[in-house]
Each structure stands twice: as structure tokens, then as C-alpha cells.
Write an enzyme that holds these catalytic residues in place. Structure first.
Site, PDB file in Angstrom:
ATOM      1  N   SER A  46      45.794  41.523  49.393  1.00 43.17           N
ATOM      2  CA  SER A  46      45.832  41.543  47.946  1.00 43.17           C
ATOM      3  C   SER A  46      44.663  40.788  47.346  1.00 43.17           C
ATOM      4  O   SER A  46      44.684  39.574  47.251  1.00 43.17           O
ATOM      5  CB  SER A  46      47.132  40.908  47.481  1.00 43.17           C
ATOM      6  OG  SER A  46      48.199  41.520  48.154  1.00 43.17           O
ATOM      7  N   THR A  47      43.677  41.536  46.951  1.00 45.20           N
ATOM      8  CA  THR A  47      42.502  40.957  46.334  1.00 45.20           C
ATOM      9  C   THR A  47      41.571  42.132  46.045  1.00 45.20           C
ATOM     10  O   THR A  47      41.889  43.263  46.367  1.00 45.20           O
ATOM     11  CB  THR A  47      41.821  39.968  47.293  1.00 45.20           C
ATOM     12  OG1 THR A  47      40.838  39.246  46.578  1.00 45.20           O
ATOM     13  CG2 THR A  47      41.124  40.694  48.419  1.00 45.20           C
ATOM     14  N   THR A  48      40.427  41.856  45.488  1.00 47.69           N
ATOM     15  CA  THR A  48      39.422  42.913  45.397  1.00 47.69           C
ATOM     16  C   THR A  48      38.051  42.317  45.691  1.00 47.69           C
ATOM     17  O   THR A  48      37.665  41.326  45.080  1.00 47.69           O
ATOM     18  CB  THR A  48      39.388  43.546  43.987  1.00 47.69           C
ATOM     19  OG1 THR A  48      40.680  44.056  43.699  1.00 47.69           O
ATOM     20  CG2 THR A  48      38.382  44.677  43.942  1.00 47.69           C
TER      21      THR A  48
END
Lengths: 268, 255
Positions: A46-48
Site C-alpha cells: 500500500s503506497t505509490t
């Protein structure tokens, strides 16, 4: 002390750590602890993070949010990590594993240079990261240690060009010509970058630095719009993404004021 | 032999003599502080003699290539393992040399049935300020002299013979300027190398030959040999302070 350092493993830093008992055993053997029957493996990262080539080299950017489930645990995480003078590993995935992996990789490249008296080739570096991911697959299957990185570097010994790769959790590497994005917010980012590259005013590879920064900020903002795990830009707390640029001269970390100014004038 | 201490002492003395003979033709190495850090200089044939050990630590060595290689590897392994498990700030030259390398060398030297290490080394570690610079001269028998025996000298030299090393230290003592530019430091280091590598002249009138003589000597030598130099920079953008000098930069500095 040095007798067993000869031979094939002479320049292999993880092998040195193993010999000295400094590497976590579980991390080396993918076979142990494969998830129990019936458990469904759900990869979560979960991140970008994103990277693309532009006229001045490669831009690598990442948001600052770290999450556990649907809780935001940290809003100043640094996921764009410098590995050596010309290489960056940007990480999506479990921070504990990812940061440790970056640390092993950084030390591996330095250890190789110091012992072998030459830089490791770009292919060698790319492969070293691939091997670390593969060695970590036991944790991935237990659902606790998935890491999906982007690796960006500059090929001095070869053609003097920027090189960009993304990986899957098993360690397969894919070289890309234009851009890469991973993490939960990456579908949106890939959409933005594809659109810009195809129908924008310029190809990504021809963008000036200012425009590249704007594009990176807009892409992360777009990702954060729909993905709760992506921090994007925190307007109240003034937390901006980390942006680093690799060129022939080395790695440049853009100062926060510059990003803030660019954000104010072209994104906000 | 254990029951006969005299024979052991004799064996050690013979071994020392043998090693000194082997090291005698070694090309000298000078290391000295300048305004921006520490400079290492030597002149040699194809084989590299100056090495990066860790972020702030460099090594210059003369002796048998195989032995230098084993010691270099041991030093890099120790420093890398420490830097990885703790942090780069925990890697210290003092600990590396006194607690790890020195016992290793001494053991090998005194085990008269085994082979000793044929190596004489300078280790240097660049500090945050010039006062933090550390120079250690490590001998084949594990003996360590800090700053080449001269306290807080800011330089260190090794060569094949004790006499040549003394001459180098005398020259460095006279000419060394810790605030010099890299270019200035290079000149002094090259002078030191020249005097250390000149054939011994017992009838020198005033101790040291003049600069023109040293310059002429090294210009003649450099025709068939290669200049090698590296620096440990006091401040740099990255944590790695070691940098090899090469190509045009080295050419310009030594001109």
C-alpha cells in the site's frame, strides 16, 4: 578468517553475512513456512511510487504514507532510497523487509566495489536485487514480507543511458523504456503517465525538469484521490512527496521548498 | 623447538631479516592531510597499491600481492560486517587495526612453522576535523605505530627500508602543510616518494637533496612507472569519502 572468502562467493555480501551468522535464517529459505492450506495469499503493498525518464535523467518519486491495514501509521516515510551514487531503489511493500533489503543491497554493491576494485555492472546490480527478492519469497508466501520495488540507475560502463526496472514480488525484473509505477495507487499513475506520454504535449522523455516534477506531483495526487494508502500531498501539514533525480552527475534530492513552490503554482 | 627458547628467538630473528629483505625493493607510499582531507600517493607498476577499505578508511600497502590481498579482504570484511550490523559510524580504524589485524599479524609472524604476512601498510581514517584524522603504520609482525611514530603529525610514510622511511618523514616534517591545497599536498607527497625511493646516499651533505634533484629523479622514474593517488575527502555529498584520482585530474595535479 579469510580462507573461506576465496572462490565464487568472494564478492557476495549476503554470503559473508551468512558465514558470520548475521542474516536472518527465515529470510533465506523460501521453502519454510509456506502459508497453511486454505489461506489465500493477498498481496498488499500500500503506497505509490513512480519513476520515469525525462530529458535530465530519471525522476523517481514516492508518497510519504505508511499504512497497516486501514490505519495510517506514519506520514513521513521515505520510500525512495539511494543505493549508490547513481542508483535508487524505490519501495512499495512491507517497510521492515524493504528497508532491510535496501540496506543489504547498498552494502552488497559497496562490498563488491571494495573487494573487486571495480563497479558492479548495471546487469549485476539488477540481478542482485532480483536475488534478494527471490530469497525473501518465503516471507511473501506467509503474507508478511512482500516487497515490490522499482530500481533506477545510470549505466556508465555501458551506453551512458539511464536505466529503469520494475520487479514483481518473486524477483522477476522488467526493464521499461519510459515509466514504471508500483504500489496500490499505481493503476492510476500508470494511466496518467500513459496518457501524458501518448497524448501530452511532449513525450515523457523530452520533458524539462520543472514539467517532470509537475507531472510526478499530479500523478501522485491522482493516485491519492482514490487510494487511501497513498498519501499524495498533505496540504495542511505541508508534507510533500520525495522526489529524486538521477543524472550523469549523480543523484539529486529536490529540496522541499522547490517541490512546494512547484506544487503551489501548477498542482494545487 | 618449544623447549629451546634460544632457537625460537633465533628463528624469529631470521624471519624478520628475511621479510625485511623481501620488503626492501617496495615503492614508498606517502599519506598526508591537506585542506580537504587526506591524500595517498605512490608510484608503481601495473598493480594497484592504494585501496578503499570503508567509507572513511583507506589502505596503502607494500609487500607480497597475495598477502596484501588477504589482509585487505580481512579488513574489508570486518568493516563491512560492522557497518552493516551496526552503522557506518561504528566502523573505526583504531578497533580494526589494534583488535583485529594486529593479533592476526602477530600470530602469523610468530608461528615459525607457518608463513608470515609479507606486508607493510598505512591505514588512514579521515575525521570530521583535521584533529580527528588517524594514521596507523601496521607492520608484518603486528606492531602498530600511530602517525608514523610522530604524534599528531598529520602524515605517515612507509617504504622498503627504515632509512628511506626516516628520510621521508624528515621531508614531510619540514614541508607538510595541513592547510595546503590538493595540488600543494601532491607536490610534497611526490617529493616524499622521490626521496624514499632514491638509492641510498650515505654522504648527503645536508641530509635532504633539494627540490630540483627530487623532481629530476621522479621525472625520470615516471617514464616507465605509473603515478597512483587517492583521497579521503573530509566533506562530500555522500558518506563514501574515498575517491581514486585518475585521468586528467591526476595529470593536472601532478604537473
Amino acid at each position: 578468517m579469510t580462507g573461506d572468502s576465496l572462490g565464487a562467493a568472494a564478492a557476495d555480501f549476503p554470503a559473508l553475512l551468512r558465514r558470520r551468522g548475521l542474516l536472518n535464517e527465515a529470510a533465506q529459505s523460501p521453502a519454510v513456512g509456506v502459508s497453511s492450506a486454505g489461506a489465500v495469499f493477498v498481496p498488499t503493498h500500500s503506497t505509490t511510487i513512480l519513476a520515469f525518464k525525462f530529458s535530465g535523467g530519471v525522476l523517481v518519486a514516492g508518497d510519504r504514507r505508511a499504512t497497516a491495514g486501514n490505519t495510517v501509521v506514519y506520514d513521513r516515510a521515505d520510500k525512495v532510497l539511494e543505493i549508490d551514487r547513481h542508483s535508487i531503489m524505490a519501495i512499495a511493500g512491507v517497510p521492515a523487509t524493504a528497508w532491510e533489503m535496501a540496506r543489504v543491497l547498498e552494502h552488497s554493491l559497496q562490498y563488491f566495489r571494495r573487494t573487486q576494485l571495480q563497479e558492479m555492472s548495471v546487469d549485476g546490480k539488477v540481478r542482485a536485487l532480483s536475488k534478494l527478492l527471490r530469497d525473501n519469497f518465503g516471507f511473501v508466501m506467509q503474507g508478511v514480507g512482500v516487497v515490490v520495488p522499482i530500481f533506477a540507475t545510470y549505466d556508465f560502463a555501458g551506453d551512458g543511458q539511464a536505466r529503469l526496472y520494475f520487479y514483481d514480488a518473486m524477483g522477476a525484473q522488467f526493464e521499461v523504456a519510459e515509466y514504471a509505477a508500483t504500489g496500490s495507487g499505481s493503476p492510476a499513475v500508470r494511466g496518467v503517465l500513459f496518457y501524458e506520454n501518448r497524448w501530452g504535449k511532449k513525450l515523457l522523455g523530452k520533458l524539462r525538469e520543472d514539467d517532470a516534477v509537475t507531472l510526478a506531483l499530479r500523478a501522485l495526487d491522482t493516485a491519492a484521490e482514490a487510494d487511501t494508502a497513498t498519501g499524495g500531498v498533505d496540504r495542511q501539514a505541508r508534507i510533500f512527496p520525495i522526489i529524486k533525480i538521477i543524472s550523469a552527475a549523480g543523484i539529486k534530492t529536490l529540496p522541499e521548498e522547490q517541490i512546494a513552490a512547484r506544487f503551489k503554482s501548477t498542482v494545487a | 623447538m618449544i623447549e629451546e627458547p634460544y632457537r625460537w628467538v633465533e628463528a624469529i630473528a631470521n624471519r624478520r631479516e628475511y621479510i625485511e629483505t623481501q620488503l626492501a625493493p617496495g615503492s614508498p607510499i606517502a599519506a598526508l592531510s591537506y585542506g580537504g582531507g587526506i591524500l595517498f600517493v605512490t608510484v608503481g607498476q601495473a598493480r594497484q597499491k592504494l585501496f578503499e577499505i570503508y567509507d572513511r578508511i583507506a589502505l596503502g600497502a607494500i609487500g607480497h600481492p597475495g598477502d596484501i590481498e588477504r589482509l585487505r579482504m580481512a579488513a574489508i570484511e570486518l568493516a563491512s560486517a560492522e557497518g552493516f550490523t551496526r552503522s557506518a559510524a561504528d566502523v573505526s580504524l583504531r578497533r580494526l587495526a589494534f583488535y583485529s589485524l594486529s593479533p592476526l599479524l602477530k600470530t602469523a609472524f610468530e608461528q615459525v612453522y607457518g608463513a608470515p604476512y609479507l606486508a607493510r601498510m598505512i591505514f588512514a581514517e579521515v575525521g570530521a576535523a583535521p584533529e580527528g584524522d588517524l594514521y596507523l603504520r601496521v607492520e608484518y609482525d603486528g606492531a602498530i605505530a600511530a602517525e608514523g611514530g610522530v604524534k599528531r603529525a598529520g602524515f605517515c610514510a612507509i617504504s622498503g627500508t627504515a632509512r628511506a622511511t626516516e628520510l621521508m618523514e624528515e621531508l614531510l616534517q619540514r614541508d607538510h602543510d595541513p592547510k595546503a591545497t590538493l595540488h600543494g599536498a601532491m607536490k610534497v607527497a611526490l617529493d616524499a616518494w622521490s626521496i624514499g625511493s632514491m638509492p641510498p646516499a650515505d654522504d648527503l651533505p645536508s641530509g635532504l637533496p633539494g627540490r630540483p634533484a627530487l623532481l629530476a629523479y621522479r621525472q625520470e622514474k615516471l617514464v616507465s612507472a605509473t603515478l597512483e593517488a587517492c583521497v579521503l575527502e573530509r566533506s562530500a555529498a555522500t558518506s563514501i569519502r574515498y575517491r581514486q584520482l585518475a585521468g586528467d585530474e591526476l595529470q593536472a595535479l601532478s604537473a
